[in-house]
Design a protein around this motif. Structure first.
Motif, PDB file in Angstrom:
ATOM      1  N   ILE A 152      46.765  17.989 -21.436  1.00 50.99           N
ATOM      2  CA  ILE A 152      46.265  16.618 -21.596  1.00 50.99           C
ATOM      3  C   ILE A 152      47.247  15.626 -20.983  1.00 50.99           C
ATOM      4  CG2 ILE A 152      45.656  14.825 -23.282  1.00 50.99           C
ATOM      5  CD1 ILE A 152      45.011  17.060 -25.251  1.00 50.99           C
ATOM      6  N   LEU A 153      46.736  14.747 -20.150  1.00 59.99           N
ATOM      7  CA  LEU A 153      47.537  13.652 -19.596  1.00 59.99           C
ATOM      8  C   LEU A 153      46.807  12.361 -19.912  1.00 59.99           C
ATOM      9  CD1 LEU A 153      49.703  15.261 -18.176  1.00 59.99           C
ATOM     10  CD2 LEU A 153      47.537  16.230 -17.404  1.00 59.99           C
ATOM     11  N   GLY A 154      47.512  11.379 -20.480  1.00 58.45           N
ATOM     12  CA  GLY A 154      46.764  10.197 -20.897  1.00 58.45           C
ATOM     13  C   GLY A 154      47.558   8.913 -20.897  1.00 58.45           C
ATOM     14  N   ASN A 155      46.828   7.802 -20.861  1.00 61.03           N
ATOM     15  CA  ASN A 155      47.382   6.455 -21.035  1.00 61.03           C
ATOM     16  C   ASN A 155      46.839   5.902 -22.349  1.00 61.03           C
ATOM     17  OD1 ASN A 155      48.803   6.262 -18.532  1.00 61.03           O
ATOM     18  ND2 ASN A 155      46.845   5.992 -17.481  1.00 61.03           N
ATOM     19  N   ALA A 156      47.719   5.600 -23.272  1.00 58.49           N
ATOM     20  CA  ALA A 156      47.293   5.098 -24.587  1.00 58.49           C
ATOM     21  C   ALA A 156      46.826   3.655 -24.484  1.00 58.49           C
ATOM     22  CB  ALA A 156      48.458   5.192 -25.571  1.00 58.49           C
ATOM     23  N   SER A 160      50.633   0.116 -19.700  1.00 60.86           N
ATOM     24  CA  SER A 160      50.608  -0.628 -18.443  1.00 60.86           C
ATOM     25  C   SER A 160      51.151   0.201 -17.276  1.00 60.86           C
ATOM     26  CB  SER A 160      51.441  -1.909 -18.580  1.00 60.86           C
ATOM     27  OG  SER A 160      52.744  -1.582 -19.022  1.00 60.86           O
ATOM     28  N   CYS A 161      51.976   1.199 -17.588  1.00 63.39           N
ATOM     29  CA  CYS A 161      52.557   2.056 -16.542  1.00 63.39           C
ATOM     30  C   CYS A 161      51.570   3.209 -16.336  1.00 63.39           C
ATOM     31  CB  CYS A 161      53.926   2.555 -17.012  1.00 63.39           C
ATOM     32  SG  CYS A 161      54.805   3.510 -15.780  1.00 63.39           S
ATOM     33  N   LEU A 162      50.506   2.943 -15.562  1.00 63.51           N
ATOM     34  CA  LEU A 162      49.343   3.834 -15.574  1.00 63.51           C
ATOM     35  C   LEU A 162      49.411   4.959 -14.539  1.00 63.51           C
ATOM     36  CD1 LEU A 162      46.938   0.806 -15.842  1.00 63.51           C
ATOM     37  CD2 LEU A 162      47.483   2.355 -17.697  1.00 63.51           C
ATOM     38  N   GLY A 163      50.178   4.761 -13.477  1.00 63.40           N
ATOM     39  CA  GLY A 163      50.202   5.722 -12.374  1.00 63.40           C
ATOM     40  C   GLY A 163      50.705   7.111 -12.744  1.00 63.40           C
ATOM     41  N   PRO A 164      51.805   7.228 -13.529  1.00 63.76           N
ATOM     42  CA  PRO A 164      52.361   8.554 -13.774  1.00 63.76           C
ATOM     43  C   PRO A 164      51.380   9.560 -14.385  1.00 63.76           C
ATOM     44  CG  PRO A 164      53.955   6.884 -14.381  1.00 63.76           C
ATOM     45  CD  PRO A 164      52.708   6.151 -14.017  1.00 63.76           C
ATOM     46  N   ALA A 165      50.469   9.117 -15.267  1.00 60.53           N
ATOM     47  CA  ALA A 165      49.524  10.086 -15.868  1.00 60.53           C
ATOM     48  C   ALA A 165      48.565  10.625 -14.814  1.00 60.53           C
ATOM     49  CB  ALA A 165      48.754   9.427 -17.014  1.00 60.53           C
TER      50      ALA A 165
END
Ligand SMILES: Cc1cc2nc3c(=O)[nH]c(=O)nc-3n(C[C@H](O)[C@H](O)[C@H](O)COP(=O)(O)OP(=O)(O)OC[C@H]3O[C@@H](n4cnc5c(N)ncnc54)[C@H](O)[C@@H]3O)c2cc1C
Length: 401
Positions: A152-156, A160-165
């Motif tokens: 699972i890779l996610g943005n909670a 705001s730092c959305l690129g790494p996921a």
């Protein structure tokens, strides 16, 4: 009389601001840096550390020698409070006075907002320090050795730092495919954004379709407008009731600015991001400048689930240069430059290919929008990572876009 400029932080923002200040001001004025971490970390390489593609030792180096060579005074300390009335930053080990302050302290990670989030007190991994990336790398290795599972890779919500996921989902997928074990693992990506490629910027032209196609080709499942309800050792539960098995997860949390600025009327917003005018100076305390992640930037439009505005390393470098220019202009009665007039240039890596994205201005409608995919952008990102580290270590000119 010489002025004292205090720079807080020594990553992209602080490191570059200090060096530009020294160059612009000559030896007449003092440039002092106080940072909680004596090492510079090239954060964009951390997804490769997780995937076992980069040696963690190569993404860090000490900042002090480079500062010493440029007659910049450096101290390692954690700033706990800034008093802009007294022109003081209070650290755990001392009190640092200033005539001008550059706040480049990045962010704090808000793991506590969601039950079970985070690598220390919770059950998700993170990728903001080398230590976290190595923990995630080891956990991923253990899962791959086990032979099957869900990744699972996610943005909670609020992230705001959305690129790494995005990068991690595609890089890990490429690693599994290369090892011919892709069919054994389910990969699920979720994000707080209203659609793929929103990036907290209101969208990036055709990137939405490109990423939807890319995820379809790679068999990466995705959910948008996602909000985490809770995380346990066994599962990640999204609001709406979906439960995903938590065999391995990396989740990017929302950020705080810094607690050192919180509660100082007029200095920072309630989450501790520094308020600044078009010239990157605080309106109430014009001798305080903010660069990089520490700067408050309001989202272009509301979204169903809160999404913050990303501040990339490249944007941070540009802000550092402009803040230094404006401080020099203040001191030398020169002309200031508009600090918030910047666009973004970014390479999102996908393991065996990459996406080049460039937009100016940051929010639509724009004068320039470029998005291209190709393996040469992957090679370019690898070369840039090496060059940037060499710049920090040996003083080569910093790449600026
Ligand atoms: C995994 C990952 C991948 C990324 N990929 C890219 C990419 O491909 N391209 C890109 O452009 N950007 C990328 N970024 C974003 C980029 O790393 C950030 O924009 C950049 O690090 C911001 O720099 P900064 O100086 O504002 O803050 P930070 O890098 O967060 O640094 C903050 C500094 O302040 C110090 N500090 C913090 N608190 C205190 C305190 N209380 N007292 C004293 N010092 C303190 C820290 O030690 C540090 O030196 C990525 C980020 C991550 C996490």
């Amino acid at each position: 009389m010489g002025k004292g400029i205090l720079v807080l932080g020594s990553s992209f923002g602080g490191f570059n601001a200090a060096l530009h200040l020294r160059k612009l001001l000559g030896g007449e004025h003092d440039v002092n840096v106080v940072s909680s971490d004596p090492l510079f970390t090239f954060l964009p390489s951390l997804p490769w550390v997780v995937a076992g593609m980069t040696d963690p030792a190569g993404v860090q180096c000490p900042v002090e020698p480079r500062f010493r060579n440029n007659e910049i005074h450096y101290a390692t300390d954690v700033i706990v409070r800034v008093d802009p009335e007294k022109h003081e930053a209070v650290g755990k080990n001392g009190v640092y006075g200033y005539d001008y302050l550059v706040a480049a302290t990045g962010s704090e990670l808000d793991f506590d907002a969601i039950s079970g989030l985070g690598p220390y007190k919770g059950f998700t991994h993170a990728v903001f320090t080398v230590e976290q990336a190595v923990m995630a790398r080891d956990a991923l290795r253990a899962l791959l050795e086990k032979g099957s599972g869900t990744i699972i890779l996610g943005n909670a919500q609020g992230a705001s730092c959305l690129g790494p996921a995005y990068e991690l989902a595609m890089i890990i997928e490429a690693v599994l495919r290369k090892r011919r074990i892709r069919n054994k693992f389910r990969i699920v990506f979720f994000t707080n954004e209203p659609h793929l490629g929103h990036f907290g910027l209101g969208g990036f032209g055709a990137m939405t379709g490109m990423l939807e196609d890319e995820f379809a080709d790679r068999g990466i499942e995705y959910r948008v407008n996602a909000k985490i309800a809770s995380v346990t050792k066994e599962q990640v539960e999204l609001e709406g009731g979906e439960k995903l098995p938590n065999d391995f997860s990396i989740v990017v949390p929302a950020f705080y600015g810094n607690h050192a600025y919180m509660g100082v009327e007029g200095l920072a917003n309630p989450r501790g991001f520094i308020l600044a005018d078009d010239y990157l100076a605080n309106p109430k305390y014009p001798n305080v400048y903010a660069v990089g992640v520490a700067l408050a930037i309001a989202p272009p439009a509301p979204t169903p689930v809160p999404v913050g505005v990303p501040k990339t390393g490249q944007m941070t470098d540009v802000m550092a240069m402009k803040a230094a220019h404006n401080i020099a202009a203040d001191i030398q009665n020169g002309k200031k430059t508009r600090g918030k007039d910047f666009g973004v240039v970014c390479i999102a890596d996908a393991g065996d290919t990459a996406f080049l994205m460039s937009a100016n201005p940051l929010f639509p409608p724009r004068n320039r929008l470029i998005h291209k995919k190709g393996v040469y952008f992957h090679w370019l990102k690898e070369a840039l990572a090496k060059y940037y580290m060499a710049s920090v270590k040996y003083g080569l000119p910093m790449p600026t876009f």
